[in-house]
Structures are given as structure tokens and as C-alpha cells.
Enzyme design. Structure first.
Site, PDB file in Angstrom:
ATOM      1  N   ARG A  85       4.099  43.178  40.836  1.00 31.31           N
ATOM      2  CA  ARG A  85       3.179  42.324  41.605  1.00 31.31           C
ATOM      3  C   ARG A  85       2.935  42.843  43.012  1.00 31.31           C
ATOM      4  NH1 ARG A  85       6.239  36.638  43.278  1.00 31.31           N
ATOM      5  NH2 ARG A  85       8.181  37.563  43.983  1.00 31.31           N
ATOM      6  N   HIS A 155       1.975  34.008  36.539  1.00 33.47           N
ATOM      7  CA  HIS A 155       2.496  32.915  37.386  1.00 33.47           C
ATOM      8  C   HIS A 155       1.322  32.139  38.012  1.00 33.47           C
ATOM      9  CE1 HIS A 155       4.926  31.017  40.492  1.00 33.47           C
ATOM     10  NE2 HIS A 155       6.010  31.649  40.108  1.00 33.47           N
ATOM     11  N   GLU A 257       2.679  28.210  34.320  1.00 42.55           N
ATOM     12  CA  GLU A 257       2.790  29.645  34.066  1.00 42.55           C
ATOM     13  C   GLU A 257       3.010  29.929  32.579  1.00 42.55           C
ATOM     14  OE1 GLU A 257       6.084  30.842  36.607  1.00 42.55           O
ATOM     15  OE2 GLU A 257       5.602  29.174  37.925  1.00 42.55           O
TER      16      GLU A 257
END
Ligand code: TA6
Length: 281
Positions: A85, A155, A257
Site C-alpha cells: 500500500r 480496506h 473490507e
């Protein structure tokens, strides 16, 4: 206007803007392959992005849909939620048709990832934008010579008008683990979940879709490949501890999520994929 894809700068980072049918749009950044905005034809943003999000890659951008891989949360020794990420991805596919726009980004293991996680992999994140829906698909290929295992999540930070008035349906009957308590796993008995305190729960083996009602809006969510659903809201106090959230940020978001919180075993040369679909209903 016909669907199209354009390169943009978003808060100083390289990103792609997908212009979909009937005025729908979405933005995905090359940093983290993170979807940062989704606006369906009604013109209303459906993803939460913090006003105080940091865009320099030093930490994950707070909001949108961070890709967590090869570790969900702190279920291992890697940095929280893995390392992809905060890394640069590259674009491998851009396609637009009469009723869709599609972007795929990719990232592979390199010396830096192999130094902290000794497995060769290739990851792709595809974002498909249609009129009233987005599909986000994470595809992992084990490009090494031995089996690997990972946990992962998309997420998603969903924007809500006021989280205390939002209602989440579709989790009744599922076994869940409340990460904020030591009570062990329990069965969800509530047909409708509301948020009146910090929430951080993993629901296992969710097969049915979930519905999130907020004001006059309803969003349907359905996962494939990702067995679990994680519901997170930091509420007032925990939000105040997050440097990249405004004081009232908790009020305008609910993370629902798509996750694989139990390890997925991937033999050498094999591929796994998981998808989250969000639909305006
Ligand atoms: O998915 C829920 C969670 O693991 C929570 O425990 C909470 O910490 C959240 O993710 C955000 O994590 P982050 O590292 O992005 O601050």
C-alpha cells in the site's frame, strides 16, 4: 461522453481518472494502486478520503481502498497491513468501452520486498467502473519455486453522512471475532449493525452481500474469493489518536473490507484472486 481514462496528478501523486458511463468517475493512484474516489452518476462521492491524508508514501493514504498484502493488520511480523500500500505500482492495462472503463495496475517482488518477505510474487489490482458499480479485484501469482501463504484485504473506507445513523445489514448468523475484546469468537445475532462506539470486527465466511444504508443512499457489497468481511470505525477517541484524520473523520466513514484474514496457501506457479463489488442500489 464516451468512457475514457486520463492521467492526472492527485494531491501531487500520479493517478488515473476513469470517466465511466453516465458521468460516473473513479480515481486510482499509482501509489499503492489505491482507489481514492468513486462517484456514480448521481454525483455523490461514495468513498471517504481524510482531509489530513498524507500523499508522500511515508504512510498509507487514509481513505479510499488501500490494498493490504501480504499481511492483513498485525497478523505477522511485516509492517501493518503489509507493504504494497505504500509502494509504487505501474499501469498494465487501460481499456474503455461503451459502458465501462477498466484499469489494471501491477507490482512484483523486488530486492526490497524479498529482504522482508522471502517470496517471489506478482500482484495485480483491477478497477472496473460501470455506471452504478465498481469491481476491484486483487490477483496474486506465486512466481517463485516454493509455496507461499498470505493474508490480504481491500480496506474500503465507505463514505457515510453520519455513521451513528448508518445501518449495515447482511452479517447476521456469521461467526465473528471482535478485535477489541478477548471474549473469543461469537455468532452475530443482529440483523442490522449500527455504530455507537469503536468497532473492529472480522466476520468469517460471509457468503451473502451486505447492504449499507446511509441517509437516502444504499450501497450493496459483495465479495468473491475474499472469505471475510471486516467492519472498522475508530469512533471519537481512537480517531483523535490518528494524526492523518480530522477530529470528526470517524463520523463520515465506515470501513467494510473484503478480507482473507486466515492464511491463503498458494503453491508455486499458482494464482489466487479476490474481488469486492460495490453497487449503488
Ligand atoms: O482493518 C481494521 C484495522 O486493522 C483496524 O484495526 C485499524 O487499525 C485499521 O485497520 C487501520 O489501520 P491503519 O494501519 O491503516 O491505521
Amino acid at each position: 461522453m464516451k468512457p475514457s481514462i486520463e492521467a492526472i496528478s492527485f494531491n501531487g501523486i500520479e493517478a488515473l481518472r476513469l470517466n465511466g458511463p453516465r458521468g460516473a468517475s473513479a480515481i486510482i493512484s499509482k501509489l499503492g494502486a489505491q482507489v481514492l474516489s468513486w462517484v456514480p452518476p448521481d454525483g455523490k462521492e461514495r468513498l471517504f478520503l481524510s482531509d489530513k491524508a498524507v500523499f508522500d508514501g511515508s504512510v498509507a493514504m487514509r481513505g479510499g481502498v488501500p490494498v493490504c498484502f501480504p499481511q492483513f493488520a498485525e497478523l505477522g511480523d511485516l509492517p501493518k497491513h503489509g507493504f504494497v500500500r505504500t509502494r509504487a505500482w505501474s499501469v498494465c492495462t487501460e481499456r474503455a468501452g461503451d459502458d465501462f472503463a477498466l484499469v489494471t495496475m501491477e507490482i512484483s517482488s523486488d530486492d526490497a520486498t524479498l529482504a522482508i518477505w522471502p517470496h517471489a510474487f506478482h500482484a495485480e489490482l483491477s478497477l472496473m467502473l460501470e455506471a452504478d458499480r465498481i469491481d476491484m479485484e486483487l490477483c496474486i501469482t506465486n512466481t517463485g519455486g516454493t509455496a507461499l501463504s498470505f493474508t490480504a484485504a481491500l480496506h474500503s473506507y465507505l463514505r457515510v453522512a453520519q455513521v451513528e445513523e448508518a445501518v449495515l445489514e447482511g452479517l447476521k448468523g456469521l461467526e465473528y471475532c471482535d478485535s477489541l475484546s478477548d471474549a473469543g469468537n461469537a455468532l452475530e445475532t443482529r440483523p442490522e449493525l449500527t455504530v455507537d462506539r469503536e468497532v473492529d470486527c472480522v466476520y468469517f465466511n460471509a457468503k451473502r452481500p451486505q447492504l449499507l444504508h446511509s441517509g437516502k443512499q444504499t450501497l450493496a457489497m459483495q465479495n468473491q474469493g475474499f472469505p471475510d468481511v471486516v467492519v472498522w470505525n475508530p469512533f471519537v477517541e481512537r480517531c483523535a489518536e490518528l494524526k492523518d484524520m480530522p477530529a470528526n473523520g470517524w463520523r463520515h466513514m465506515l470501513c467494510v473490507e473484503a478480507a482473507a484474514t486466515r492464511p491463503i496457501d498458494l503453491p508455486a506457479g499458482e494464482e489466487w484472486y479476490g474481488r469486492q463489488t460495490l453497487v449503488v442500489v
